[in-house]
Design an enzyme around this catalytic site. Structure first.
Site, PDB file in Angstrom:
ATOM      1  N   PHE A   1       0.817  -1.162   0.009  1.00 39.26           N
ATOM      2  CA  PHE A   1       0.060   0.130   0.010  1.00 39.26           C
ATOM      3  C   PHE A   1       0.778   1.281   0.136  1.00 39.26           C
ATOM      4  CE2 PHE A   1      -2.117  -3.219   2.445  1.00 39.26           C
ATOM      5  CZ  PHE A   1      -3.102  -3.621   1.527  1.00 39.26           C
TER       6      PHE A   1
ATOM      7  N   ILE B   1       2.650  -7.719  -4.882  1.00 39.85           N
ATOM      8  CA  ILE B   1       2.375  -7.213  -3.635  1.00 39.85           C
ATOM      9  C   ILE B   1       0.899  -7.739  -2.984  1.00 39.85           C
ATOM     10  CG2 ILE B   1       3.995  -5.567  -3.472  1.00 39.85           C
ATOM     11  CD1 ILE B   1       1.761  -3.412  -4.086  1.00 39.85           C
TER      12      ILE B   1
ATOM     13  N   ARG C   1      -8.563  -1.544 -20.633  1.00 39.74           N
ATOM     14  CA  ARG C   1      -9.004  -2.627 -20.746  1.00 39.74           C
ATOM     15  C   ARG C   1      -8.634  -3.432 -19.378  1.00 39.74           C
ATOM     16  NH1 ARG C   1      -6.420  -4.387 -25.154  1.00 39.74           N
ATOM     17  NH2 ARG C   1      -8.337  -4.672 -26.541  1.00 39.74           N
TER      18      ARG C   1
ATOM     19  N   PRO D   1     -10.310  -9.516 -15.042  1.00 43.31           N
ATOM     20  CA  PRO D   1     -11.475  -8.987 -14.607  1.00 43.31           C
ATOM     21  C   PRO D   1     -11.637  -9.342 -13.262  1.00 43.31           C
ATOM     22  CG  PRO D   1     -12.322  -9.548 -16.795  1.00 43.31           C
ATOM     23  CD  PRO D   1     -10.834 -10.191 -16.642  1.00 43.31           C
TER      24      PRO D   1
ATOM     25  N   GLN E   1      -9.479  -5.430  -6.770  1.00 39.79           N
ATOM     26  CA  GLN E   1      -8.556  -4.150  -6.778  1.00 39.79           C
ATOM     27  C   GLN E   1      -9.688  -3.159  -6.345  1.00 39.79           C
ATOM     28  OE1 GLN E   1      -5.037  -3.297  -6.808  1.00 39.79           O
ATOM     29  NE2 GLN E   1      -5.281  -5.245  -5.784  1.00 39.79           N
TER      30      GLN E   1
ATOM     31  N   GLU F   1      -5.155   1.961  -7.394  1.00 39.15           N
ATOM     32  CA  GLU F   1      -5.403   3.065  -6.231  1.00 39.15           C
ATOM     33  C   GLU F   1      -6.754   3.990  -6.427  1.00 39.15           C
ATOM     34  OE1 GLU F   1      -1.353   4.675  -5.080  1.00 39.15           O
ATOM     35  OE2 GLU F   1      -1.177   3.861  -7.137  1.00 39.15           O
TER      36      GLU F   1
END
Length: 689
Positions: free
Chosen positions: A232, A460, A579, A583, A589, A656
């Site tokens: 993070f 990560i 793109r 998925p 995320q 993010e």
């Protein structure tokens, strides 16, 4: 690409066979426990290590008076044990090397330290007289910008907003704490060889940063990190604990030194999100067209090393406004150095900006979605470049339809269910689509008819093992089970850090470039041993297009009218991120970021004691994060809009953007539910009663 195979590293992780930094098998290891300063400013006048050295199992004790010397002491955060000065509470001032972690920890508690104290300044306030402007803010953005005459436009505006918004210190808390194993191999003909198993977001970044500190050439330091349990941002560069482990390895007689920071130590040693005080002034005509914007930010940094976050940068490009000013000012305190934390700058900056825009919508009696649409820019307001792909309006409209926004009563405090007040809110989100230079990849066709693909990238927890395998398979025209990927080692071709949502763009471009070079050189029927190593060129479209991802965040909140308790039963995000490589992992995320945005809105707050300088909420019992009971129905959607300009895959980073705008949407929903406007994070019941 575009399919959702399960994570290739999943079986190893769920069976416990994937080695994390502390778990690599080494012979005859020792264990390290730090000694930390218990004052916020002053100097160490004495360290009595007698009791510690007498303890059975203690190998050595390091202090500020006898530690090995560093070759480069220019980095204030990484320069430890080189003098007796104390710059913040929790600073590393020594360590114990022992046969077991328990002995090391006990011996460290026996070290008696005598200090000469000095008055420390640790309280972050906006009324300080010594605020200053850094030369630039993170990622090399200008500190201040101004276009037009903002003050005149504000004075002439029909509708104005002038409010201050604050965000607190927040701490990264990845599941795997910061940890490493350092081995200082005996010197050979060309000097020592050093191995560092590290929990890092970039092995090459660690080597580039640490090798000069110890007078090493890059090839003398090997950094290995095949699996990382979250970062993070906090693991985006080495910290002082890495230096401590290497200093200890020099003293250990060639034996490996293992160090895993405790959760409490992480609150002092590995960075945090800087607190902010943000004044935003908006001017508009009565139809909601923005005529002026001023976004002025005050942040915290450390006296020993400057860290300036780009909090107001998104306000420079988000909406069409002809008079615009942004500024950043820093308060340098006797505190640890702030550092990157998921969507640094954008997350706190867009909280303030998107709440301010909601306030403008109320003042103009406009639907907040309509206000944003009316101020949509045709091109990047800052650079003038055309967008590589924006589609924010489509995200807002699609989200509104799915969230049943049309049924919303614009007046606050209208919808109720018993003792609960119900509201809905919206906010926009954005994050730059960037790539880092200097990435290379190697591809070799092997005797078992598979392709060995090598790049020093990092996973990560985001799915890099799987997504890079998919990219390589597409680029080489083969099945994914014909790809053998190797990452996380400085012995592999150079790769940039996993940060700034730039990893897949940077590494994937290198792999596609190498695959094309491989096919050009060896054709579609290569012989075993055929190989190529190629460094990716910089993207020429970077100079011609403004590249950003965008999104629309929606939230529903329920607020108890008697207790102020806040619940969030429903969140929806709709994003334009190019793109989707995978998925399944993309959704993970995005909803992960939205969950963190909820946590940012309602829970996360690191409280620093102004008397002693330390964070008192230094564990996961008192530093609150959203748990299962706090999370309702969170859904993420994305447009099918490959971006032809960002990279060969047509993707943009999505690690993010999920957090950006989420806290603002919740804050705006709370206002709609209650009529009370929250401007300070986290939003707790006492703010509403």
């Amino acid at each position: 690409m575009g399919t959702s195979p399960t994570r290739l590293d999943g079986p190893a992780k769920v069976t416990g066979t994937a080695p994390y930094a502390f778990e690599h098998q080494v012979d005859h290891p020792t264990y390290l426990h730090p000694v930390q300063a218990t004052i916020a400013r002053g100097r160490v006048s004495a360290m009595d290590i007698t009791a510690a050295t007498r303890l059975d199992g203690v190998v050595a004790v390091l202090t500020v008076f006898d530690a090995p010397k560093l070759a480069d002491t220019s980095d204030g955060e990484l320069t430890i044990l080189q003098d007796s000065d104390v710059h913040f509470r929790g600073q590393l001032i020594g360590a114990v090397i022992a046969e077991t972690p328990e002995i090391a920890r006990h011996a460290a508690s026996l070290v008696e330290v005598t200090y000469q104290r000095r008055q420390a300044e640790v309280e972050f306030r906006g009324d300080r007289t010594d605020l200053y402007a850094p030369e630039e803010v993170s990622s090399s953005f200008p500190t201040d910008t101004e276009v037009g005459d903002v003050d005149a436009a504000l004075a002439a505006a029909e509708v104005t907003i002038d409010q201050t918004y604050t965000t607190p210190i927040e701490h990264n808390n990845p599941l795997e704490p910061h940890a490493c194993i350092a081995i200082w191999h005996p010197e050979g003909d060309d000097g020592p060889r050093v191995t560092l198993y590290d929990s890092t977001q970039g092995v090459h970044t660690v080597r580039t940063t640490l090798a000069p500190l110890f007078g090493l050439e890059p090839h003398q330091l090997r950094v290995i990190a095949p699996h990382v349990g979250g970062g993070f941002g906090s693991k985006g560069a080495p910290h002082a604990h890495n230096v401590l482990a290497l200093l200890a390895a020099q003293r250990s007689g060639g034996r490996p030194v293992k160090l895993a920071l405790t959760r409490q130590q992480m609150f002092a040693l590995v960075g945090y999100r800087t607190p902010t005080i943000q004044r935003i002034r908006l001017g508009a005509d009565k139809n909601g067209k923005l005529t002026a914007l001023a976004h002025d930010v005050i942040e915290q940094t450390s006296r020993i090393k400057e860290f300036a976050e780009q909090t107001a940068v998104s306000s420079r490009m988000m909406y069409r406004v002809s008079n615009r000013r942004t500024s950043h000012r820093l308060a340098a305190l006797d505190v640890p150095v702030p550092f990157w934390m998921r969507a640094p700058g954008e997350a706190p900056g867009m909280f303030a900006a998107e709440v301010a825009l909601d306030e403008l919508a109320v003042a103009c009696a406009l639907d907040p979605i309509e206000l944003r649409i009316r101020n949509e820019p045709d091109a990047d307001p800052e650079s003038g470049k055309p967008w590589s792909g924006r589609h924010l309006i489509e995200c807002l409209r699609r989200g509104a339809a799915e969230f049943d926004w049309a049924a919303r009563d614009p007046a606050p405090g209208v919808r109720r269910s018993g003792e609960w007040l119900i509201g809905t809110g919206v906010a926009a989100s954005t994050y730059p689509a960037t790539a880092s230079p200097g990435n290379a990849a190697r591809i070799e066709f092997t005797a078992d008819d598979s392709y060995l693909v090598q790049i020093g990238a990092a996973d990560i927890g985001t799915g890099t093992w799987t997504s890079l395998t998919q990219i390589a398979a597409d680029a080489l025209g083969c099945a994914t089970d014909s790809i053998r990927l190797q990452i996380g080692d400085t012995d592999l071709p150079a790769a940039s850090v996993a940060g700034g949502s730039s990893g897949i763009t940077s590494w994937g471009t290198a792999i596609v470039t190498a695959a094309r070079a491989f096919r050009d050189k060896h054709g579609t029927a290569p012989a075993p041993g055929a190989d190529v190593t190629v460094e990716a060129d910089e993207n020429p479209d970077t100079d011609n297009f403004a590249m950003h991802s965008f999104g629309a965040q929606f939230a529903e909140t329920w607020v108890n009218r008697d207790t102020g308790e806040i619940r969030v039963p429903r969140m929806l995000g709709v994003f334009s991120i190019g793109r989707a490589i995978n998925p399944r992992m993309l959704r993970s995320q995005l909803i992960g970021g939205m969950t963190w945005g909820l946590s940012m809105a309602l829970h996360e707050d690191s409280v620093r004691d102004p008397r002693y300088g330390h964070v008192v909420t230094q564990d996961l019992a008192t530093y609150h994060v959203s748990s299962h009971a706090d999370i309702g129905n969170i859904e993420a959607r994305w447009l099918d809009d490959p971006d032809p300009h960002t990279n060969p895959m047509g993707s943009r980073g999505a690690g993010e953007i999920g957090i950006v705008g989420a806290a603002a949407a919740i804050a705006n929903a709370i206002h709609h539910a209650t009529g009370t406007r929250p401007r300070t994070l986290p939003i707790t019941p006492d703010h509403l009663l």
